[in-house]
Write an enzyme that holds these catalytic residues in place. Sequence first.
Site, PDB file in Angstrom:
ATOM      1  N   LYS A 188       0.980  -1.169   0.354  1.00 15.36           N
ATOM      2  CA  LYS A 188       0.189  -0.051  -0.006  1.00 15.36           C
ATOM      3  C   LYS A 188      -0.088   1.577   0.156  1.00 15.36           C
ATOM      4  O   LYS A 188       2.293   1.316   0.129  1.00 15.36           O
ATOM      5  CB  LYS A 188      -0.784  -0.337   1.196  1.00 15.36           C
ATOM      6  CG  LYS A 188      -1.915  -1.489   1.575  1.00 15.36           C
ATOM      7  CD  LYS A 188      -2.896  -1.339   0.453  1.00 15.36           C
ATOM      8  CE  LYS A 188      -2.811  -3.163   0.180  1.00 15.36           C
ATOM      9  NZ  LYS A 188      -4.737  -3.489   0.751  1.00 15.36           N
TER      10      LYS A 188
HETATM   11  C1  LIG Z   1      -5.446  -3.986   1.712  1.00 13.83           C
HETATM   12  C2  LIG Z   1      -6.890  -4.222   1.657  1.00 13.83           C
HETATM   13  C3  LIG Z   1      -7.240  -4.303   2.405  1.00 13.83           C
HETATM   14  C4  LIG Z   1      -6.897  -5.120   3.337  1.00 13.83           C
HETATM   15  O1  LIG Z   1      -5.950  -4.538   4.705  1.00 13.83           O
HETATM   16  P1  LIG Z   1      -4.774  -5.335   5.423  1.00 13.83           P
HETATM   17  O2  LIG Z   1      -3.932  -4.585   5.714  1.00 13.83           O
HETATM   18  O3  LIG Z   1      -4.772  -6.571   4.327  1.00 13.83           O
HETATM   19  O4  LIG Z   1      -5.854  -7.063   6.090  1.00 13.83           O
HETATM   20  C5  LIG Z   1      -8.928  -4.513   2.646  1.00 13.83           C
HETATM   21  N1  LIG Z   1      -9.641  -3.423   1.161  1.00 13.83           N
HETATM   22  C6  LIG Z   1      -8.631  -3.575   0.173  1.00 13.83           C
HETATM   23  C7  LIG Z   1      -9.450  -2.722  -0.521  1.00 13.83           C
HETATM   24  C8  LIG Z   1      -7.140  -3.692   0.066  1.00 13.83           C
HETATM   25  O5  LIG Z   1      -6.600  -3.270  -0.777  1.00 13.83           O
END
Ligand SMILES: *Cc1c(COP(=O)(O)O)cnc(C)c1O
Length: 394
Positions: A188
């Site tokens: 991210k």
């Molecule tokens: C990464 C992600 C999540 C979940 O995040 P985590 O930190 O991996 O639990 C939820 N929704 C979207 C769209 C994501 O890209």
Amino acid sequence: MSKGFLPYGRQSIDDDDVAAVASALRGDFLTTGPLVAEFERAFADKTGAPNAVACNSGTAALHLAALALDLKAGEGAVVPAITFLATANAIRMTGADVVLADVDPASGLVTADTLEAALDRGKARGIAMRAALPVHLNGQICDMAALAAVAAQRGVRLIEDACHALGVDGIGSAQHSAAACFSTHPVKAIATGEGGVVTTADADMAARMRRLRSHGMSHDAATFTDRKLGFDGETANPWYYEMPEVGLNYRMPDVLCALGISQLKKLDRFQARRQVLAAEYDRLLAPLAPAIRPVSRPNEQHGWHLYVVHMDFPALGTTRARFVKALREQGVGSQVHYIPLHKQPYYRALYGEISLPGAETYYERCLSIPLFPGMTERDVERAVGALSRILGAT
Ligand SMILES: *Cc1c(COP(=O)(O)O)cnc(C)c1O
């Protein structure tokens, strides 16, 4: 980068990030300490949100927001069919039902029309529809004003899944929604390993989520209900706490907040870099149209979490699997975001076969190619060169 395998996404960790973590490790707190509140303040400042609540994943962030809206069995929330599993699972974890919305086949985004259609489907099934979770897929921002108008008319609350959109102006200020949820997973916009944040304009909701993330415990004497156990005369007992509702352990450790604070300082630089690389992709990919086209961008704002192209693989005389394998052989990673949720065995067993043609078309064509701030322009050339060679060979 430039040499070696080019993944579709990865974190950028520098010496100053390492130093920030090392300094936290030498401090007094490994888990809840002063850096949690500092990270929350920095995150609130960056997103323009009145309140930010840190937790230990994006999934936890979504679950906390759903719990804070009191979602429960017999009620339902709309989730677009093209998203990561966690958006829908967070709703199921409250006991509420998920009603999947179709998406625009060109952009993958939920629209006012597909939201309304999903709300109608939920109602027809006898579910009390309470919420909807727009997903800012790839970093493209949903038309929040239009979705908020539908939500207001239907009496449902919005929770933004903004895991792809940290760093986009106004996202997180929760102007059109009850809350926005972010992840700090390594692919991210900023990375803390695992981590998540919920932002909200609602101070009561923030306080509730802080309590829910730590076992449902309250240390605030003003909220204590048992005078006899909680107080010695007028003074609250120093060991005393109360649990008015069941909670979880979703706390973000101080050590990871140190990394988050350090990473947030670079968010603008990371985002600017993603934008430059995306523009370079646009330029170099233009001659490969219409065989390869960047996914449609209905809105100007873009967080560039992913660079996604659409290809009609059968029309090109190949399959996506063959294409992905050939890319890999040329040292270029790729990924598919996402398999439509109604195709997952769990949701199939729960809700039966449903048809969401927009989501199915989007899925069949999409491919995410490498994009992360540590890439160079040469890496973009390498990726486009590989795409072009494989196209020429099919
Ligand atoms: C990464 C992600 C999540 C979940 O995040 P985590 O930190 O991996 O639990 C939820 N929704 C979207 C769209 C994501 O890209």
